[in-house]
Structure formats: C-alpha cells, structure tokens
Design an enzyme around this catalytic site. Structure first.
Site, PDB file in Angstrom:
ATOM      1  CG  MET A 191      -1.462  -7.616 -13.142  1.00 14.80           C
ATOM      2  SD  MET A 191      -1.525  -9.026 -12.037  1.00 14.80           S
ATOM      3  CE  MET A 191      -1.786  -8.224 -10.471  1.00 14.80           C
TER       4      MET A 191
ATOM      5  CG  HIS B 242      -4.531   2.881  -9.375  1.00 14.26           C
ATOM      6  ND1 HIS B 242      -3.209   3.278  -9.278  1.00 14.26           N
ATOM      7  CD2 HIS B 242      -4.541   1.551  -9.045  1.00 14.26           C
ATOM      8  CE1 HIS B 242      -2.468   2.261  -8.876  1.00 14.26           C
ATOM      9  NE2 HIS B 242      -3.243   1.186  -8.737  1.00 14.26           N
TER      10      HIS B 242
ATOM     11  CG  HIS C 218      -1.809   1.241 -12.924  1.00 12.63           C
ATOM     12  ND1 HIS C 218      -2.998   1.097 -12.249  1.00 12.63           N
ATOM     13  CD2 HIS C 218      -1.134   0.089 -12.721  1.00 12.63           C
ATOM     14  CE1 HIS C 218      -3.032  -0.091 -11.671  1.00 12.63           C
ATOM     15  NE2 HIS C 218      -1.910  -0.729 -11.929  1.00 12.63           N
TER      16      HIS C 218
ATOM     17  CD  GLN D  22       6.070  -6.442  -9.955  1.00  8.05           C
ATOM     18  OE1 GLN D  22       5.326  -7.387  -9.807  1.00  8.05           O
ATOM     19  NE2 GLN D  22       5.637  -5.266 -10.368  1.00  8.05           N
TER      20      GLN D  22
END
Ligand code: AMP
Length: 280
Positions: free
Chosen positions: A30, A34, A37, A154
């Site tokens: 999204m 940082h 990711h 998730q």
C-alpha cells in the site's frame, strides 16, 4: 524501472514476459515504503527474473475511514526507493482497474482463519484483502508472490486463497523487519508522536517477555501478564492472543507438538499497531 499507471500497459507487459519465459515475482503493497517492504522486494529479485511491485491503498480493507484518510502517501520516495533497489516495475492501479464492478469486496471464508484477531476486530478486512489480492493475481499472473510475516494472519489467508482456488502461485513468507529498537516497521509508524515512538519498542519487549513467561506459566496467566504490563504504558491493548499457527485458533492449554504464535494489536491514541512472535 517501468512505472505503470494504466492496466493496458500492464497487460501488454505480462504478455511479453510470458512469451519470453521471464519469471515474475510480485510484491503487493500500500506504499509509504520502508525497509520491511524492501526485504520482500530483495527476496523477489533473488528468485525471479522480473519483479513487479504494486502500490494501491485498497479502500475495502479499511474498516475505519480515518485510518484510510490518514494513510501516508509518499509516491516519489517510493519510486526512488524501488529504483535504487532494482525492482523492474511498479504498478499504480486505479480503483476501477481493481474494482471494475464497483467498490465492493467479495465475501470469503477460509476455514475460520478469517474469524480471529484482525478478522474479529476489523470486520470485512479480510474480504477486502482477498478481493484485491485475487484480482492482482489475475492481472499479474506471478510465479511467486511475497508476503510479510508482519501481517501473519493475512499471509495465512493468502496461502489458503491460493489453495482453495488452485492458483498456480507460490506464496513466499518473509520475516518481520524491525527497527534497531525492536519496533516492527510499519507505514503507520510515521503517524506516531515523538513520545509514542520513544515508548513503542515496549510492544516487542512485552512480546519477548510473554514468550519467556509462558515457559513457566499457563496461557491464561501469560495473557493476564501482558494485560497488566500494558496498563503501565500509554498504549491501549486491543487484543493479545496465543494461537495455533496452523488454524489461528486461540489456544487455552499448552500441548506438545503445537506451533504457537502470539499476536498483538495496540492503539497509540488513534494509530493502530500490530505485531506477532513465534513462541516455539
Ligand atoms: P502494506 O504496505 O502494509 O500492505 O504491506 C505490504 C507487504 O509488506 C505485506 O506483505 C506486509 O506484511 C509486508 N510488510 C510490511 N511491514 C513489514 C515488516 N516490518 N517486515 C516484513 N514485511 C512487512
């Protein structure tokens, strides 16, 4: 690096990559990128010929409009960071690319994985996640897709999605990247005040203490221990759960041969932070 803003160019790119037998690694995000990711991107670069990162703030996975409206956006930085690390493409879809039939998510059930923790406290969240990820998989058709253990529930749900629909995609889990002081990196961390940021390593510290405490105490005692610890902080504990890593069901009694993981969600005023820790 290709910066893709329209879905047609993505389609053309994917056709070209498939025709030439180029392997595709996919990293959905999204944005407000940082090092957490980037660890996913690096893993993908190692394992694939071509890495595509998506940046899309998915409205249907937010159950709180303030959280959505205040979600940080740092597009120029994100592009620079991805270029620097050698990603081959970044895709910024439009809402209508992902939701051609209107901004609603489909309803999913994943054997109860979606019922606990984030599912319980953020109604509709995983319907939004599964909808957007399924659509991305349809568009990008990656060989490998990378998900952080920071959002462990998730990750488990995406693994289940792939299994349920027989999608030919390998889901690759990536370990949590932390700040030097232990705080799990998150795009939301920039919303913390200086004093909240200074106090925030306590979340990981309490998780580590709980892991230690559990060695000589029951699950119930450990949960109580964590609740008491948070009363000494300025953070509000939303939940602390010890669950079976396989089915994510809360565990009330320690059994041998069980992989346990602790999950936590806290509020620093209106900023919500999550973390988790392997207890084995
Ligand atoms: P987000 O942009 O928050 O949706 O995250 C995109 C991906 O990056 C998800 O798979 C996250 O689990 C992963 N991610 C976010 N923060 C971290 C972190 N600190 N360590 C590892 N992975 C992360």
């Amino acid at each position: 690096m290709e910066v893709l803003n329209d879905i047609k160019s993505v389609h053309n790119l994917i056709i070209k990559l498939k025709q030439t037998g180029t392997t595709i690694g996919f990293v959905p995000t999204m944005g407000a990128l940082h090092q957490g990711h980037i660890s996913l991107v690096k893993q993908s670069l190692k394992e694939n010929d071509y890495t595509i990162v998506s940046i899309f703030i998915n409205p249907t996975q937010f159950n709180n409009s303030e959280d959505l409206n205040k979600y940080p956006i740092t597009t120029d930085n994100d592009i620079e960071l991805l270029k620097k690390h050698g990603a081959q493409a970044v895709f910024f879809p439009k809402v209508e690319d992902i939701y051609p039939n209107g901004l609603v998510s489909e309803h999913y059930e994943f054997n109860g994985l979606e019922m606990q923790m984030e599912g319980k406290f953020r109604p509709g969240h995983f319907d939004g996640v599964a909808t957007v990820i399924r659509r991305f998989f349809e568009i990008i058709q990656p060989l490998n897709a990378y998900f952080g253990e920071k959002d462990f529930q998730q990750l488990r749900i995406v693994q289940e999605l792939v299994k349920t629909y027989h999608l030919p995609i390998r889901i690759v889990p990536v370990a949590i990247t932390r700040e030097k002081d232990g705080l799990a990196m998150s795009s939301r961390n920039v919303r913390l005040t200086q004093s909240q940021r200074n106090e925030s390593p306590i979340i990981y510290q309490i998780l580590l203490q709980a892991k230690d405490y559990l060695k000589n105490h029951t699950i119930e005692e450990t949960k109580k221990f964590v609740e008491e610890k948070f009363k000494e902080t300025s953070f509000e504990l939303e939940y602390f759960e010890i669950v079976d890593e396989k089915n994510l069901n809360p565990v009330n009694e320690k059994l041998s041969n069980q992989k346990l993981r602790a999950f936590i969600a806290v509020f620093a005023d209106e900023v919500r932070l999550i973390d988790n820790l392997d207890l084995n």
